[in-house]
Design a protein around this motif. Structure first.
Motif, PDB file in Angstrom:
ATOM      1  N   ARG A 140      -8.359   2.107  -0.988  1.00  0.00           N
ATOM      2  CA  ARG A 140      -7.134   3.512  -1.902  1.00  0.00           C
ATOM      3  C   ARG A 140      -7.997   3.872  -1.150  1.00  0.00           C
ATOM      4  NH1 ARG A 140     -10.107   3.277  -7.313  1.00  0.00           N
ATOM      5  NH2 ARG A 140     -10.427   5.292  -6.553  1.00  0.00           N
TER       6      ARG A 140
ATOM      7  N   GLU B 158      -3.811   3.409   4.594  1.00  0.00           N
ATOM      8  CA  GLU B 158      -4.787   2.871   3.990  1.00  0.00           C
ATOM      9  C   GLU B 158      -5.298   1.202   4.651  1.00  0.00           C
ATOM     10  OE1 GLU B 158      -4.245   4.902  -0.560  1.00  0.00           O
ATOM     11  OE2 GLU B 158      -3.115   3.331  -0.446  1.00  0.00           O
TER      12      GLU B 158
ATOM     13  N   ALA C 124       0.924  -1.186   0.178  1.00  0.00           N
ATOM     14  CA  ALA C 124      -0.229   0.036  -0.167  1.00  0.00           C
ATOM     15  C   ALA C 124       0.836   1.182   0.185  1.00  0.00           C
ATOM     16  CB  ALA C 124      -1.067   0.136   1.684  1.00  0.00           C
TER      17      ALA C 124
ATOM     18  N   ASP D  91      -8.697  -1.572  -6.270  1.00  0.00           N
ATOM     19  CA  ASP D  91      -9.399  -0.785  -4.932  1.00  0.00           C
ATOM     20  C   ASP D  91      -9.587  -0.920  -3.385  1.00  0.00           C
ATOM     21  OD1 ASP D  91      -9.994   0.987  -7.237  1.00  0.00           O
ATOM     22  OD2 ASP D  91     -10.956  -0.271  -7.586  1.00  0.00           O
TER      23      ASP D  91
ATOM     24  N   GLN E  11      -0.715  -1.747  -5.067  1.00  0.00           N
ATOM     25  CA  GLN E  11      -0.704  -0.972  -6.002  1.00  0.00           C
ATOM     26  C   GLN E  11      -0.354  -1.320  -7.957  1.00  0.00           C
ATOM     27  OE1 GLN E  11       1.608   2.751  -5.526  1.00  0.00           O
ATOM     28  NE2 GLN E  11       1.929   1.724  -3.098  1.00  0.00           N
TER      29      GLN E  11
END
Lengths: 149, 410
Positions: B243, B91, B86, B222, B217
């Motif tokens: 996200r 997040e 992340a 999401d 990523q």
């Protein structure tokens, strides 16, 4: 009626039989054998109505009463559970409804199968016993109502 | 990065106290890792150490214990952030597990953004945890749940998926690795396609997080959800990666302490990420010990573990195929170390009982994927799943025990 064996008598016979088994294999071979020998249940009773839902296998129990005694037939899609059905039928078949309802069925703990078979979620042995007792209870009430009439 | 040394499975086993116990007089052969992994001593010690040395409530206490507990709790968040790639620890939301993470998204995101007639897409391979929350929110919002079909081998029908996507598609929630069959789904492509239609994508990583290299990523998802207990960590702790902009746009899931900025009887303002989604005293001990689970994986390296598990899978697959009447379900190339099978004339429950008597722990049944079992036309399977500490000898014991069980049953 003198040769009527009570639930307690049959339980004791099973305890004696199981005490002869020295290994787990013998116990389970006995159950598997019992499962294979159990008379097949009439497909008419292999329906949702007669099904006891366990987590993994299906069990069907059908009962009927004659002259105050309750009789059971049953089946399962798993052979060891089928053997258990056979075992419970051996113990409770043809017994007076009241005796079935009140039977503590302690032999299950004594014969040394209970550890993985008694758990409700794994096979529904407890559910099976509950259903058989409920059936017997229903036949008992039925008979009492008839007497009143 | 990872050194290609000798994989010392005995040294790894020595870290797991439970592996030396007996079951019914036999050495335990634990092959139910897809359900939960065993815990290394470092994880157990982390729990004991926390409760013995610095148990305190986190984030607001001003005393030393609270400081230490807060630092350890937040260090775990950073470890998880790195574990999944992340961009920020903000997040990373700690939850109870994958199920809780999915429910959080279904409830919070669904409540705010779903409208009547919107479509949510899941797949035929989903665990109940990635079906039921969506059914619930779909029913509430009058949204439509659509299901990607599979082939008889369990491969997702991507053409069908493409044809399902459209302006109505609002959310896609799919499992990365099937818990029942071990099949790895092409999630990169699913995410790419879904994003072309501006749909939000959640990846259920309950099975993939332990086996595959995860970089949220790169994946582009999401949301990514997983459980601590399947990655050698404790039960009762899970993770939701989300996200940042999405998490910020979502309302809190639960209200209470920790998640607030200011409370008056007239109004409440909410805390910032990630605390907005962590109402109440969290599962501090298990969150802290989760880092020890991650560190265990890092100490060996996912790549090395995967290579070892692939060996076990390959060997087990070949040996199982020699058994007459045995059919592997989901016998495809792209899978993790999960092997699910059925045997003609044998109920999985019978097999599980007899295997347990021989000290072997496998999983049988529907694996919480009833619609999948229904689709495949089976009542359930027997599933063996391997972890870092399993050995070829254990696979051999499984095969021997299976053969013995079949002799008894047939």
């Amino acid at each position: 009626m003198n040769n009527h064996r009570t639930i307690k008598n049959i339980e004791q016979e099973l305890i004696d039989d199981f005490s002869l088994f020295e290994t787990w294999e013998e116990k389970y071979e006995y159950l598997i054998d019992l499962g294979k020998k159990l008379a097949p249940l009439d497909p008419a009773f292999k329906t949702e109505e007669y099904k006891i839902k366990g987590c993994q296998s299906s069990v069907w129990i059908h009962s009927f009463a004659k002259d105050g005694f309750v009789y059971f037939e049953g089946d399962s899609d798993a052979i060891i559970v089928r053997g258990l059905v056979g075992l419970m039928i051996t113990v409770m078949n043809g017994q007076p409804a009241k005796e079935i309802v009140e039977a503590p069925l302690e032999f299950i703990n004594t014969i040394g199968l209970s550890s993985h078979l008694a758990q409700t979620r794994s096979n529904g042995l407890r559910a099976m016993i509950k259903q058989m007792k409920m059936d017997a209870g229903a036949w008992q009430v039925n008979a009492e109502n008839k007497t009143v009439e | 990065m990872e050194t290609e040394g000798i994989y010392d499975v005995q040294a790894i086993r020595a870290q797991f106290p439970i592996l030396s116990r007996k079951v019914k007089g036999k050495d335990l052969v634990y092959l139910d890792n897809a359900a939960t992994a065993q815990k290394p001593l470092s994880v157990i010690d982390a729990l004991v150490h926390y409760y013995s040395h610095y148990n305190a409530n986190i984030h607001r206490g001003l005393h030393t214990l609270a400081d230490e507990a807060t630092a350890a709790y937040e260090a775990s968040r950073v470890a998880v952030k790195e574990f999944v790639g992340a961009s920020s620890p903000d997040e990373i939301i700690f939850t109870k597990g994958t199920t809780d993470s999915i429910n959080l998204v279904a409830y919070s995101w669904g409540k705010s953004f779903l409208q009547e007639g919107d479509e949510i897409i899941i797949s035929s391979l989903e665990h109940h945890a990635n079906i039921v929350p969506w059914q619930m929110i779909a029913a509430e919002k009058k949204a439509i749940l659509r299901v990607i079909p599979i082939s008889d081998d369990g491969i997702l029908d991507m053409e069908a998926f493409k044809s399902m996507l459209g302006p109505k598609t609002k959310f896609v929630s799919v499992v990365h690795v099937s818990n029942a069959l071990g099949i790895i789904n092409p999630v990169e492509e699913i995410i790419r396609l879904a994003h072309q239609h501006n749909a939000v994508v959640l990846i259920d990583g309950a099975q993939s997080s332990v086996h595959l290299d995860i970089d949220v990523q790169t994946l582009g998802c999401d949301f990514y959800a997983f459980s601590g207990h399947k990655i050698y960590g404790p039960t009762g702790v899970g993770v939701l990666y989300g996200r940042r902009d999405l998490l910020e746009s979502m309302p809190p899931y639960q209200g209470g302490g920790e998640m607030i900025k200011e409370v008056r009887f007239e109004y409440t303002t909410y805390n910032e990420l990630p605390f907005k989604f962590e109402a109440g005293t969290p599962n501090i001990a298990d969150v802290i010990a989760l880092k020890a689970g991650i560190d265990f994986i890092k100490s060996i390296g996912k790549h090395a573990i995967r290579k070892h598990e692939e060996q076990l899978l390959e060997y087990a697959t070949a040996k199982l195929k020699d058994i007459a009447g045995l059919r592997i379900i989901g016998d495809v190339k792209n899978k993790v170390s999960v092997i699910s099978f059925v045997i003609d004339g044998v109920h999985p429950q019978d097999l599980a009982i007899l295997l347990d008597n021989q000290g072997i722990a496998v999983r049988t049944g529907h694996h919480c994927t009833q619609p999948l079992m229904h689709r495949l036309g089976i009542v359930g399977t027997t599933r063996a799943s391997f972890a870092a500490y399993n050995t070829l000898d254990e696979v051999e014991l499984l095969i021997q025990a299976l053969n013995k069980s079949l002799k008894m049953l047939l």
